[in-house]
Design a protein around this motif. Structure first.
Motif, PDB file in Angstrom:
ATOM      1  N   UNK A  17       0.821  -1.211   0.000  1.00 45.63           N
ATOM      2  CA  UNK A  17       0.000   0.000   0.000  1.00 45.63           C
ATOM      3  C   UNK A  17       0.852   1.257   0.000  1.00 45.63           C
ATOM      4  N   UNK A  18       2.161   1.078   0.126  1.00 47.71           N
ATOM      5  CA  UNK A  18       3.065   2.227   0.158  1.00 47.71           C
ATOM      6  C   UNK A  18       2.985   3.012  -1.140  1.00 47.71           C
ATOM      7  N   UNK A  19       3.042   4.319  -1.003  1.00 48.56           N
ATOM      8  CA  UNK A  19       3.156   5.156  -2.186  1.00 48.56           C
ATOM      9  C   UNK A  19       1.856   5.408  -2.927  1.00 48.56           C
ATOM     10  N   UNK A  20       0.765   4.789  -2.488  1.00 49.59           N
ATOM     11  CA  UNK A  20      -0.524   5.088  -3.123  1.00 49.59           C
ATOM     12  C   UNK A  20      -1.050   6.394  -2.513  1.00 49.59           C
ATOM     13  N   UNK A  21      -1.363   7.397  -3.354  1.00 46.89           N
ATOM     14  CA  UNK A  21      -1.913   8.645  -2.789  1.00 46.89           C
ATOM     15  C   UNK A  21      -3.183   8.350  -1.994  1.00 46.89           C
ATOM     16  N   UNK A  22      -3.392   9.061  -0.883  1.00 47.32           N
ATOM     17  CA  UNK A  22      -4.501   8.691   0.007  1.00 47.32           C
ATOM     18  C   UNK A  22      -5.860   8.778  -0.678  1.00 47.32           C
TER      19      UNK A  22
END
Ligand SMILES: [Zn+2]
Lengths: 327, 345
Positions: free
Chosen positions: A294-299
């Motif tokens: 889930x890292x780096x996915x814009x919120x």
């Protein structure tokens, strides 16, 4: 370790303790019994397979409730390098049935929120058997929002048969608070990973059970109601809980098939209570993996995907399920 | 609304400070020998403790959870007995009084289609997701038969009826749960309909009015699939709400369990009908857990109002005008001429 034994595993447990006795005896007396012990161990291995490979849904429910099963605080202390518990809902009181705080998981700051059962009667009374009141869910929401503010991922550890059924809980808005909690976690602008470690029954579990990834331990169960509750309402007979457990399709494998959970985590044969360290290490690895996914996915994208997933993928899952059955 | 009887003695603040005079009722049929087959909802029937000074008629026989047959289908001359006061009522008069007992003012269960007729100027002008029907995702024993029986009995495909129409000239999206369909409980189809209601209303920029009567909340026979509907409906409400649109939730008898703990609680404004049972855990389960009798009036609309969980209690015969007033409060001055309700932006 607590060793409550179920009837159906008694032959195995008796055999295991005989092996242990023989080992102790041979060491003590310096007599070589390795031949006998090896034979017995072979038998035990076979029996273990027979006992645990084809468990019924009801047997799995019993394992999920084993008094020695690791609790949220057990997993936290086994998985995390550091952890500080944070208390209170800032409105009414601190609910001991829900624990939460900040800690380091594989070097990374995360917020962990979990339902907390006790080990014995005294602990269970203090923890209200892990059954939260509305203030517990408010604490969970508070800590989740705090985590989002500081871009910390949230991990929830779910082990709860349901929200507390009591007068005060109703007076303080149990249903409404659960709805608000589901909404809060649904929209939370930070990664949320839920791990169902034991029981996950009713809205009381869902209140901290909505996230981007739902993990489920092998012997955990997840449904709208406990098997006893289902049996007593539908068939007016709580003794039919085993049949209800089967009908509800509440096992990890069924939940995976229904698309309700994303991953089933293998447990030590016979249940996490037989080897909490291994169970915690499996859980930790899965959490770290999910976090890096889930890292780096814009919120904004993250929340969007979370909502779409509940609507589309999951409903596809159970439609597929019922069409496979020719419905 | 001509021809309706009004409660004669409404007190201040929805009678909060007077003795409650409404009780929750379970009307039963007079001429029916076989018990109704609507079982399957999570919370079984409960005999409400009679309130002091209120004749309930519940002391002598167990209440039966069966809504009255819609008035239009009832042949002339059929009488029904009010489950609250035990008085014999003429069905036509009762329907004309919006299924509020004209003897004791108890708000009896009203079929979903009658509710739409009563509230909307021209009824449902479009039904959303009309084709959507329940499935049996777990192949739960006996569930398909129960679904079919409920469909036959109610003429509905599922426990929810959704669509759009006009309320006092104002366009609205309306959803109604029908208690007579498996207790108004929420499985996949009901959850999907509720979500669809909010999605369509968001596209059309309509306010949503939703009447909940989901006796047992989540539908047990769909297990974890029905549990997930608490998430999907909550999320649909959240997205609708983010668009700045108005959602008025009306809790009617009974709103419990997973229905109460999801979309029904998340209105911008929460109203309830007098005497409606509202709560999370069913009273029987609570009594078994804490091993004591529950106080009278526990988990009623009056109880949740007192505890700060809803905004107001509204008599059914004043519901339409109350909703119209609320809708108009949410119109910007420029919109008032257009008769379009949107959220305050
Ligand atoms: Zn009456």
């Amino acid at each position: 370790m607590s060793r409550a034994v179920f009837d159906w595993e008694r032959p195995l447990v008796e055999l295991e303790s005989r092996i242990a006795e023989l080992q102790a005896f041979s060491q003590e007396r310096g007599i070589d019994l390795s031949g006998e012990i090896a034979t017995l161990e072979e038998r035990a291995a076979r029996l273990r397979e027979e006992t645990y490979r084809n468990l019924t849904a009801w047997q799995r429910v019993q394992i999920a409730r084993h008094p020695g099963r690791p609790t949220a605080l057990d997993y936290i202390s086994l998985m995390m390098e550091d952890f500080m518990e944070l208390h209170g809902d800032r409105a009414f009181r601190d609910d001991p049935a829900i624990v939460g705080g900040i800690g380091l998981l594989a070097g990374r700051p995360v917020t962990v929120i979990g339902t907390q059962k006790g080990r014995d009667t005294k602990e269970n009374l203090a923890r209200n058997f892990g059954l939260p009141h509305p203030e517990g869910y408010r604490k969970a929401m508070r800590l989740a929002e705090q985590a989002a503010k500081f871009h910390r991922p949230v991990i929830t550890l779910v082990d709860i048969v349901g929200a507390y059924p009591g007068i005060e809980a109703e007076e303080r808005g149990q249903g409404l608070t659960i709805a608000e909690s589901i909404r809060t976690f649904s929209l939370l602008p930070t990664p949320v990973i839920c791990a169902i470690t034991g029981e996950a029954g009713s809205g009381g579990a869902l209140a901290i059970g909505v996230g981007d990834r739902i993990l489920m331990m092998e012997y955990a169960w997840h449904s709208v109601i406990s098997p006893e509750g289902c049996a007593s309402i539908l068939w007016k007979d709580a003794r039919q809980a085993a049949a209800a457990a089967e009908a509800l399709r509440l096992t990890a494998a069924e939940c995976l098939k229904l698309g309700v959970v994303d991953e089933v985590l293998p447990e030590p044969l016979g249940g996490a209570h037989r080897d909490p360290r291994t169970a915690a290490s499996t859980l930790k690895q899965a959490l770290v993996r999910a976090l890096s996914d889930l890292d780096g996915i814009p919120v904004e994208t993250l929340v969007q995907q979370r909502l779409e997933r509940y609507r589309r993928d999951r409903s596809a899952g159970w439609q597929r399920h019922s069409s496979e059955a020719g419905l | 609304m001509a021809g309706q009887q009004r409660p004669s003695d409404r007190g201040f603040f929805n009678n909060l400070f007077s003795r409650p005079k409404y009780v929750t009722v379970h009307p039963r049929r007079v001429n029916s020998q076989t018990p109704p087959s609507g079982a399957g909802e999570a919370e079984p029937a409960r005999t409400q403790p009679p309130l002091p000074g209120t004749p309930t008629g519940l002391e002598t026989s167990a209440p039966v959870r069966l809504p009255l047959t819609p008035a239009r289908e009832v042949p002339d001359g059929l009488w029904v007995k009010c489950g609250a006061c035990g008085q014999i009522l003429y069905t036509k008069d009762l329907a004309k009084n919006l299924y509020v007992c004209y003897r004791c003012q108890a708000h009896l269960h009203i079929p979903a289609r009658d509710r739409c007729q009563q509230l909307l100027d021209h009824g449902l002008e479009e039904e959303f997701a009309a084709e959507l029907t329940g499935s049996d995702p777990l192949q739960f024993p006996g569930y398909r038969e129960k679904l079919e029986q409920a469909q036959e009995k109610t003429g509905l495909r599922e426990a929810a009826l959704i669509g759009r129409g006009h309320l006092d000239g104002l366009p609205v999206a309306l959803g109604v749960l029908d208690f007579s369909f498996m207790g108004g409980s929420m499985g996949w189809a009901v959850g999907e309909k509720i979500s669809c209601l909010f999605d369509r209303a968001r596209e059309l920029r309509l306010p949503v009015i939703l009447f909940s009567a989901g006796g047992g909340g989540a539908r047990m026979q769909e297990g974890v699939v029905s549990l997930m509907q608490m998430a999907t409906t909550t999320q649909a409400v959240a997205r609708f709400s983010q668009a700045g649109l108005l959602y008025i939730s009306v809790l009617t008898d009974p709103t419990m369990g997973g229905v109460y703990a999801s979309f029904a609680s998340l209105g911008d404004i929460l109203l309830a009908e007098p005497g409606a049972r509202i709560g999370f855990t069913g009273p029987r389960v609570i009594e078994q857990t804490i091993r004591q009798k529950l106080p009278p009036g526990f988990q009623t609309a009056e109880f949740v109002l007192k505890n700060g969980m809803i905004d107001a209690i509204v008599d059914r015969r004043e519901m339409k005008e109350t909703l119209a007033r609320l809708l108009r409060f949410h119109m910007r001055p420029a919109q008032r001429g257009d008769q379009v309700v949107q959220g305050s932006v």
